[in-house]
Scaffold this active site. Structure first.
Site, PDB file in Angstrom:
ATOM      1  N   GLY A  30       0.786  -1.237   0.000  1.00 60.76           N
ATOM      2  CA  GLY A  30       0.000   0.000   0.000  1.00 60.76           C
ATOM      3  C   GLY A  30       0.813   1.279   0.000  1.00 60.76           C
TER       4      GLY A  30
ATOM      5  N   ASP B 166       1.248   3.397   4.854  1.00 59.62           N
ATOM      6  CA  ASP B 166       0.146   4.084   4.194  1.00 59.62           C
ATOM      7  C   ASP B 166      -0.947   4.425   5.207  1.00 59.62           C
ATOM      8  OD1 ASP B 166      -0.378   1.389   4.587  1.00 59.62           O
ATOM      9  OD2 ASP B 166      -1.238   1.039   2.608  1.00 59.62           O
TER      10      ASP B 166
ATOM     11  N   ASP C 105      -4.306   1.278  11.180  1.00 59.87           N
ATOM     12  CA  ASP C 105      -5.696   0.981  11.547  1.00 59.87           C
ATOM     13  C   ASP C 105      -5.674   0.553  13.017  1.00 59.87           C
ATOM     14  OD1 ASP C 105      -8.135  -0.710  11.758  1.00 59.87           O
ATOM     15  OD2 ASP C 105      -8.313  -0.465   9.610  1.00 59.87           O
TER      16      ASP C 105
ATOM     17  N   LYS D  41      -6.380   5.800  11.704  1.00 61.11           N
ATOM     18  CA  LYS D  41      -7.762   5.706  12.196  1.00 61.11           C
ATOM     19  C   LYS D  41      -7.697   5.763  13.719  1.00 61.11           C
ATOM     20  CE  LYS D  41      -9.339   2.830   8.324  1.00 61.11           C
ATOM     21  NZ  LYS D  41      -9.800   1.503   7.910  1.00 61.11           N
TER      22      LYS D  41
ATOM     23  N   PHE E 135     -13.483   2.135   5.441  1.00 65.94           N
ATOM     24  CA  PHE E 135     -12.507   1.607   4.496  1.00 65.94           C
ATOM     25  C   PHE E 135     -12.103   2.674   3.486  1.00 65.94           C
ATOM     26  CE2 PHE E 135     -10.822  -0.836   0.977  1.00 65.94           C
ATOM     27  CZ  PHE E 135      -9.941  -1.659   1.657  1.00 65.94           C
TER      28      PHE E 135
HETATM   29  P1  IMP Z   1      -3.630  -2.708  11.136  1.00 65.16           P
HETATM   30  O1  IMP Z   1      -2.677  -3.833  11.411  1.00 65.16           O
HETATM   31  O2  IMP Z   1      -5.017  -3.015  11.628  1.00 65.16           O
HETATM   32  O3  IMP Z   1      -3.131  -1.365  11.674  1.00 65.16           O
HETATM   33  O4  IMP Z   1      -3.806  -2.594   9.572  1.00 65.16           O
HETATM   34  C1  IMP Z   1      -2.833  -1.979   8.822  1.00 65.16           C
HETATM   35  C2  IMP Z   1      -2.803  -2.450   7.378  1.00 65.16           C
HETATM   36  O5  IMP Z   1      -4.092  -2.851   6.915  1.00 65.16           O
HETATM   37  C3  IMP Z   1      -2.384  -1.284   6.517  1.00 65.16           C
HETATM   38  O6  IMP Z   1      -0.996  -1.277   6.322  1.00 65.16           O
HETATM   39  C4  IMP Z   1      -3.158  -1.508   5.248  1.00 65.16           C
HETATM   40  O7  IMP Z   1      -2.415  -2.319   4.371  1.00 65.16           O
HETATM   41  C5  IMP Z   1      -4.394  -2.234   5.683  1.00 65.16           C
HETATM   42  N1  IMP Z   1      -5.525  -1.294   5.884  1.00 65.16           N
HETATM   43  C6  IMP Z   1      -6.016  -0.840   7.051  1.00 65.16           C
HETATM   44  N2  IMP Z   1      -7.052  -0.014   6.870  1.00 65.16           N
HETATM   45  C7  IMP Z   1      -7.231   0.055   5.532  1.00 65.16           C
HETATM   46  C8  IMP Z   1      -8.165   0.781   4.698  1.00 65.16           C
HETATM   47  O8  IMP Z   1      -9.036   1.535   5.157  1.00 65.16           O
HETATM   48  N3  IMP Z   1      -8.018   0.611   3.357  1.00 65.16           N
HETATM   49  C9  IMP Z   1      -7.068  -0.207   2.810  1.00 65.16           C
HETATM   50  N4  IMP Z   1      -6.176  -0.891   3.546  1.00 65.16           N
HETATM   51  C10 IMP Z   1      -6.261  -0.770   4.898  1.00 65.16           C
HETATM   52 MG    MG Z   2       0.179  -1.103   4.632  1.00 67.87          MG
END
Ligand code: IMP
Ligand code: MG
Length: 179
Positions: A48, A103, A106, A134, A155
């Site tokens: 991403g 990128d 979350d 987020k 998303f």
């Molecule tokens: P986390 O481990 O929950 O923080 O998720 C992080 C990863 O999930 C990011 O590096 C993105 O690749 C993907 N991701 C999280 N939220 C989104 C979104 O809203 N759109 C697209 N990819 C996302």
């Molecule tokens: Mg990512």
């Protein structure tokens, strides 16, 4: 308001390309000031980040290198919660100042894994730069040094972020249109 359809889902324009460009420029300026005279290595998290990392890196005026790691925690529009490392580190980061480039943060689970793995290579410092955060969902305690734009618990697509592989080439950011 601009609307698009990717596979089965509808998205609407959320952050125009021009606003992203400004945010990226401001982040690069801050990094340039904060690390003036220092050598840093950027570690981008694929896939991403590839567009954001390219735009950020070309505005960096430091003695800087960049390398990439590839991880995945997402399938479709919901986090699967599991994180896998697919590509390892190609640059020696021991005793170096590392700036992890993401990128979007979350839940923060991906970042937590990355920071833990990078720490084992004993860098001098680890800093985090993410284009998007987020805040409602983030539940880890890693300090996020550079955050471009805070986004809602929805998303997001475009500017490198995908929905099942599609939409990365959109120049603006889009949000899932659920109504
Ligand atoms: P986390 O481990 O929950 O923080 O998720 C992080 C990863 O999930 C990011 O590096 C993105 O690749 C993907 N991701 C999280 N939220 C989104 C979104 O809203 N759109 C697209 N990819 C996302
Ligand atoms: Mg990512």
């Amino acid at each position: 308001m601009e609307k698009i359809k990717i596979l089965d889902k509808h998205f609407r324009l959320y952050i125009p390309a021009e606003d992203i460009r400004k945010t990226v420029g401001e982040m690069a300026d801050r990094i340039n000031r904060d690390f003036a005279g220092k050598e840093v290595i950027f570690v981008g998290i694929l896939n991403g980040v590839f567009i954001f990392a390219a735009d950020l890196f070309r505005r960096i005026r430091l003695d800087a290198r960049i390398t990439f790691l590839r991880l995945a925690s997402y399938q479709g529009t919901h986090s699967t919660g599991e994180v896998k490392q697919l590509i390892g580190l190609s640059e020696d980061i021991r005793d170096r100042i590392v700036i992890v480039v993401e990128d979007i943060v979350d839940t923060g689970t991906t970042l937590e894994h990355i920071v833990r793995q990078l720490s084992s290579f004993q860098p001098a410092e680890i800093h985090i730069a993410t284009l998007l955060l987020k805040p409602e969902v983030y539940h880890h305690h890693i300090k996020l040094d550079y955050v471009g734009i805070e986004v809602p618990k929805k998303f997001i697509l475009g500017y490198g972020l995908d929905y099942d592989g599609y939409g990365r080439n959109l120049e603006s950011l889009y949000v899932l249109d659920e109504d």
